[in-house]
Design a protein around this motif. Structure first.
Motif, short mmCIF file in Angstrom:
data_model
loop_
_atom_site.label_atom_id
_atom_site.label_comp_id
_atom_site.label_asym_id
_atom_site.label_seq_id
_atom_site.Cartn_x
_atom_site.Cartn_y
_atom_site.Cartn_z
N VAL A 5 0.84 -1.20 0.00
CA VAL A 5 0.00 0.00 0.00
C VAL A 5 0.87 1.25 0.00
CG1 VAL A 5 -1.70 1.31 1.33
CG2 VAL A 5 -1.92 -1.18 1.13
N ARG A 6 1.92 1.23 0.80
CA ARG A 6 2.84 2.37 0.86
C ARG A 6 3.50 2.61 -0.51
NH1 ARG A 6 5.96 1.45 5.53
NH2 ARG A 6 4.33 2.55 6.63
N ALA A 11 3.75 5.86 -5.48
CA ALA A 11 3.70 5.97 -6.94
C ALA A 11 2.61 6.94 -7.37
CB ALA A 11 3.47 4.59 -7.56
N LEU A 12 1.47 6.90 -6.68
CA LEU A 12 0.38 7.80 -7.00
C LEU A 12 0.76 9.26 -6.74
CD1 LEU A 12 -2.63 8.15 -7.78
CD2 LEU A 12 -3.15 7.97 -5.35
N MET A 16 1.20 12.22 -9.54
CA MET A 16 0.47 13.49 -9.46
C MET A 16 1.43 14.67 -9.50
SD MET A 16 -2.72 13.04 -9.56
CE MET A 16 -3.31 14.61 -9.03
N ARG A 17 2.57 14.54 -8.83
CA ARG A 17 3.57 15.61 -8.85
C ARG A 17 4.07 15.84 -10.27
NH1 ARG A 17 7.28 13.56 -4.87
NH2 ARG A 17 5.80 13.72 -3.17
N ASP A 18 4.37 14.75 -10.98
CA ASP A 18 4.85 14.88 -12.36
C ASP A 18 3.78 15.50 -13.26
OD1 ASP A 18 7.23 13.75 -11.60
OD2 ASP A 18 6.72 11.73 -12.33
N TRP A 19 2.53 15.09 -13.06
CA TRP A 19 1.43 15.63 -13.87
C TRP A 19 1.28 17.14 -13.62
CZ3 TRP A 19 -3.37 17.84 -12.66
CH2 TRP A 19 -4.23 17.98 -13.75
N CYS A 20 1.37 17.55 -12.37
CA CYS A 20 1.26 18.98 -12.04
C CYS A 20 2.39 19.78 -12.66
CB CYS A 20 1.22 19.19 -10.53
SG CYS A 20 -0.31 18.63 -9.77
N ARG A 21 3.60 19.24 -12.63
CA ARG A 21 4.73 19.95 -13.24
C ARG A 21 4.54 20.09 -14.74
NH1 ARG A 21 8.66 16.40 -10.09
NH2 ARG A 21 8.80 17.50 -8.12
N SER A 22 4.08 19.04 -15.40
CA SER A 22 3.88 19.11 -16.84
C SER A 22 2.77 20.08 -17.19
CB SER A 22 3.57 17.73 -17.41
OG SER A 22 2.29 17.29 -17.03
N ARG A 23 1.75 20.21 -16.37
CA ARG A 23 0.67 21.16 -16.61
C ARG A 23 1.19 22.59 -16.49
NH1 ARG A 23 -3.20 20.06 -19.41
NH2 ARG A 23 -4.44 21.63 -18.38
N ARG A 24 2.08 22.85 -15.56
CA ARG A 24 2.63 24.20 -15.41
C ARG A 24 3.50 24.60 -16.60
NH1 ARG A 24 5.24 23.35 -10.20
NH2 ARG A 24 3.61 22.15 -9.27
N ARG A 25 4.21 23.66 -17.20
CA ARG A 25 5.05 23.97 -18.35
C ARG A 25 4.21 24.38 -19.55
NH1 ARG A 25 8.37 19.28 -16.93
NH2 ARG A 25 7.05 18.13 -18.35
N ASP A 26 3.00 23.83 -19.70
CA ASP A 26 2.16 24.12 -20.85
C ASP A 26 1.25 25.32 -20.64
OD1 ASP A 26 3.26 22.00 -22.13
OD2 ASP A 26 1.65 20.61 -21.66
N ALA A 27 1.32 25.96 -19.49
CA ALA A 27 0.39 27.05 -19.18
C ALA A 27 0.52 28.22 -20.15
CB ALA A 27 0.60 27.53 -17.75
#
Length: 73
Positions: A5-6, A11-12, A16-27
């Motif tokens: 579980v840990r 991994a989740l 999410m951290r990677d997804w947020c970073r990629s969203r900021r680059r495309d802003a």
């Protein structure tokens, strides 16, 4: 929490951290798309204005308005 579980939770969170970073680059891309859309709309408005204010089109529009106003008589 057991190890499986840990590991899944880690991994989740990492995903999410990677997804947020990629969203900021495309802003900035969205802003440039809006800017191009505004420029295209302004160019279209200029062309439309030139067509509507040309002599032949203006005369036709005036004739249409005059017929519409005279239709009630």
């Amino acid at each position: 929490m057991n190890d499986a579980v840990r590991a899944r939770w880690g991994a989740l969170v990492s995903g999410m951290r990677d997804w947020c970073r990629s969203r900021r680059r495309d802003a900035g891309m969205v802003t440039s798309e809006y800017a191009l859309g505004i420029v295209a709309a302004a160019a279209f408005a200029v062309v439309l204005y030139k067509v509507v204010t040309s002599g032949q089109v203006s005369a036709e529009l005036q004739a249409i308005v005059k017929r519409a106003l005279d239709a009630g008589k």
